[in-house]
Design a protein around this motif. Structure first.
Motif, PDB file in Angstrom:
ATOM      1  N   TYR A   1       0.788  -1.449   0.221  1.00  0.00           N
ATOM      2  CA  TYR A   1       0.205   0.031  -0.130  1.00  0.00           C
ATOM      3  C   TYR A   1       0.806   1.272   0.045  1.00  0.00           C
ATOM      4  CZ  TYR A   1      -4.157  -2.890   1.460  1.00  0.00           C
ATOM      5  OH  TYR A   1      -5.321  -3.684   1.417  1.00  0.00           O
TER       6      TYR A   1
ATOM      7  N   GLU B   1      -3.405   9.171   0.211  1.00  0.00           N
ATOM      8  CA  GLU B   1      -4.867   8.877  -0.114  1.00  0.00           C
ATOM      9  C   GLU B   1      -5.260   8.722  -1.582  1.00  0.00           C
ATOM     10  OE1 GLU B   1      -7.252  11.357   2.247  1.00  0.00           O
ATOM     11  OE2 GLU B   1      -6.693  10.746   4.176  1.00  0.00           O
ATOM     12  N   ASN B   2      -4.748   9.379  -2.459  1.00  0.00           N
ATOM     13  CA  ASN B   2      -4.920   9.585  -3.766  1.00  0.00           C
ATOM     14  C   ASN B   2      -4.484   8.153  -4.536  1.00  0.00           C
ATOM     15  OD1 ASN B   2      -5.742  12.244  -3.689  1.00  0.00           O
ATOM     16  ND2 ASN B   2      -3.660  12.765  -4.058  1.00  0.00           N
TER      17      ASN B   2
ATOM     18  N   ALA C   1      -4.918   5.134  -2.688  1.00  0.00           N
ATOM     19  CA  ALA C   1      -5.428   4.241  -1.757  1.00  0.00           C
ATOM     20  C   ALA C   1      -5.769   2.602  -2.601  1.00  0.00           C
ATOM     21  CB  ALA C   1      -6.421   4.896  -0.945  1.00  0.00           C
ATOM     22  N   SER C   2      -6.283   3.017  -3.880  1.00  0.00           N
ATOM     23  CA  SER C   2      -7.196   1.901  -4.613  1.00  0.00           C
ATOM     24  C   SER C   2      -5.868   1.437  -5.368  1.00  0.00           C
ATOM     25  CB  SER C   2      -8.250   2.483  -5.428  1.00  0.00           C
ATOM     26  OG  SER C   2      -7.630   3.411  -6.269  1.00  0.00           O
ATOM     27  N   ASP C   3      -4.844   1.642  -5.259  1.00  0.00           N
ATOM     28  CA  ASP C   3      -3.515   1.174  -6.404  1.00  0.00           C
ATOM     29  C   ASP C   3      -2.855   0.412  -5.655  1.00  0.00           C
ATOM     30  OD1 ASP C   3      -4.761   2.703  -7.991  1.00  0.00           O
ATOM     31  OD2 ASP C   3      -3.096   4.535  -7.983  1.00  0.00           O
ATOM     32  N   SER C   4      -3.218  -0.700  -4.498  1.00  0.00           N
ATOM     33  CA  SER C   4      -2.667  -1.551  -3.656  1.00  0.00           C
ATOM     34  C   SER C   4      -2.068  -2.652  -4.853  1.00  0.00           C
ATOM     35  CB  SER C   4      -3.272  -2.177  -2.771  1.00  0.00           C
ATOM     36  OG  SER C   4      -4.478  -2.677  -3.262  1.00  0.00           O
TER      37      SER C   4
ATOM     38  N   LYS D   1      -0.198   0.387 -11.781  1.00  0.00           N
ATOM     39  CA  LYS D   1      -0.523   1.444 -11.255  1.00  0.00           C
ATOM     40  C   LYS D   1       0.329   1.652  -9.870  1.00  0.00           C
ATOM     41  CE  LYS D   1      -5.276   1.370 -12.700  1.00  0.00           C
ATOM     42  NZ  LYS D   1      -6.726   1.377 -11.921  1.00  0.00           N
ATOM     43  N   TYR D   2       0.548   0.584  -9.034  1.00  0.00           N
ATOM     44  CA  TYR D   2       1.380   0.776  -8.082  1.00  0.00           C
ATOM     45  C   TYR D   2       2.725   1.270  -8.531  1.00  0.00           C
ATOM     46  CZ  TYR D   2       4.032  -0.335  -3.676  1.00  0.00           C
ATOM     47  OH  TYR D   2       4.875  -0.202  -2.692  1.00  0.00           O
TER      48      TYR D   2
ATOM     49  N   ASP E   1       2.847   5.111  -9.286  1.00  0.00           N
ATOM     50  CA  ASP E   1       2.492   5.768  -7.959  1.00  0.00           C
ATOM     51  C   ASP E   1       3.967   5.978  -7.149  1.00  0.00           C
ATOM     52  OD1 ASP E   1      -0.093   5.935  -8.575  1.00  0.00           O
ATOM     53  OD2 ASP E   1      -0.717   4.315  -7.299  1.00  0.00           O
TER      54      ASP E   1
END
Length: 384
Positions: free
Chosen positions: A138, A142-143, A145-148, A215-216, A219
């Motif tokens: 993780y 917060e931006n 948060a869905s890219d785990s 995505k992770y 990020d």
């Protein structure tokens, strides 16, 4: 003599048959060795990432196989990003990188092991904290948060044992017990920043080929400024200097080579057995001091008497303070802490924490745990 040759021939045929059966019975198993090689298409190679890295960094990425020390020596400083992935860094190169960061560069190191220069400079204690075969990466932002990212194949489980107050926690990993452990931190250093990530698996072919896993990765690299990035890579083409590298790289030649060595070994064994006299083995006197210490340690560990172990460690430490530093240990008060601080140069906060643990160890009614013993032992070893 003919009888011996028949024995050699039978053994050779048996070995050949076994090798043939092993070759025929091979299943195309996936290679999960963690090589982190840019040219490897195996599960944990970096072939996919290497091919997409240039677009990820907006065509501002350059790769180099020279060491950071040689790359930066004699060059004038310019702001840039420095990237190292799962590659050993020698001490001088690490110092050169820190010099660049201090002047304004940003350095990202993604590896399960960190150079001692960096570990000692920032007081980083990296260790394996998690043995769960399934872990989730993780990011704290917060931006994101869905890219785990789920790691379900050989996660390293390496993280930061102690996190300095000056560190900014950027990422963590969770296991099936929802235990959080830090594995991605940011450190301000001079005019630049250092980013340390202890799980390089998210860059490998196995995970990048999964839909949505990129995505992770995006990020993580979004923390680096949008500017020129230099990536220090290892030269896999010259990694092996062995004259047998061609033979060993070819499966058929490799089997022939091992077969030759096996036959040669059998020949030597049979001939030595017939001609060499038995040489008596005289074992040297054994030093059983280490065995005694190990036995005592195992006894304490089996008994689980952490309180007694802490007490003895505290007594040994205080005796060393009296003998080596000539400090009175009658009262473990503020005066004692200040003297120990002045003579060792260690942080007063660590000394006070060690004193508190020693007082608990000397109190027969206090309750201690295994973690207290580990923490006290680490602190006392750092102080002296």
């Amino acid at each position: 003599m003919n009888k011996h040759f028949k024995i050699y021939g039978i053994l050779l045929v048996v070995v050949v048959v076994i090798l043939i059966l092993l070759e025929l019975g091979k299943s195309g198993a996936t290679d999960f060795r963690k090589n982190f090689d840019l040219k490897e298409k195996t599960a944990f190679g970096l072939y996919v990432f290497s091919g997409e890295a240039n677009s990820l960094f907006k065509n501002k990425l350059s790769k180099t196989e020279v060491s950071p020390y040689a790359y930066f020596s004699g060059k004038t400083f310019k702001p840039q990003n420095i990237l190292v992935i799962a590659k050993e860094i020698d001490q001088e190169s690490a110092k050169k990188i820190l010099e660049q960061v201090e002047q304004g560069a940003d350095f990202m190191l993604i590896s399960e092991n960190f150079p001692s220069v960096i570990s000692e400079e920032f007081g980083i204690a990296d260790d394996r904290f998690n043995f769960d075969p399934r872990q989730i990466l993780y990011l704290e932002n917060e931006n994101f948060a869905s890219d785990s990212l789920l790691l379900d194949k050989l996660p390293g489980g390496i993280g930061f044992y102690d996190v300095n107050e000056d560190f900014e926690i950027l990422g963590s990993t969770y296991d099936r017990q929802d235990e959080e452990n830090y594995n991605f931190v940011k450190i301000n250093y001079g005019k630049g920043h250092i980013y340390l990530h202890s799980e390089p698996l998210f860059l490998t072919n196995y995970y990048l080929l999964r839909k949505g896993s990129e995505k992770y990765l995006q990020d993580v690299f979004s923390y680096l400024p949008d500017r020129e990035t230099v990536w220090f890579v290892s030269n896999s083409e010259i990694s092996s200097s062995s004259p047998l590298r061609f033979i060993l790289s070819n499966p058929a030649l490799r089997y022939a080579w091992w077969l030759f060595l096996g036959g040669l070994l059998l020949f030597v064994i049979f001939n030595v057995k017939r001609k060499q006299r038995i040489v008596p083995i005289i074992e040297p006197l054994r030093n059983k001091s280490v065995e005694f210490v190990r036995s005592i340690g195992n006894l304490y560990l089996q008994e689980g008497d952490f309180h007694d172990m802490m007490s003895k460690k505290a007594q040994y430490f205080l005796n060393k303070v009296r003998m080596d530093l000539l400090i009175d240990t009658t009262a473990l008060d503020e005066n004692f802490a200040q003297k120990l601080h002045l003579k060792t140069g260690k942080p007063i906060e660590k000394i006070k924490e060690a004193i508190e643990l020693m007082e608990r160890a000397q109190n027969p009614y206090s309750s201690v745990m295994k973690e207290d013993l580990i923490r006290m032992n680490r602190l006392l070893d750092e102080i002296i």
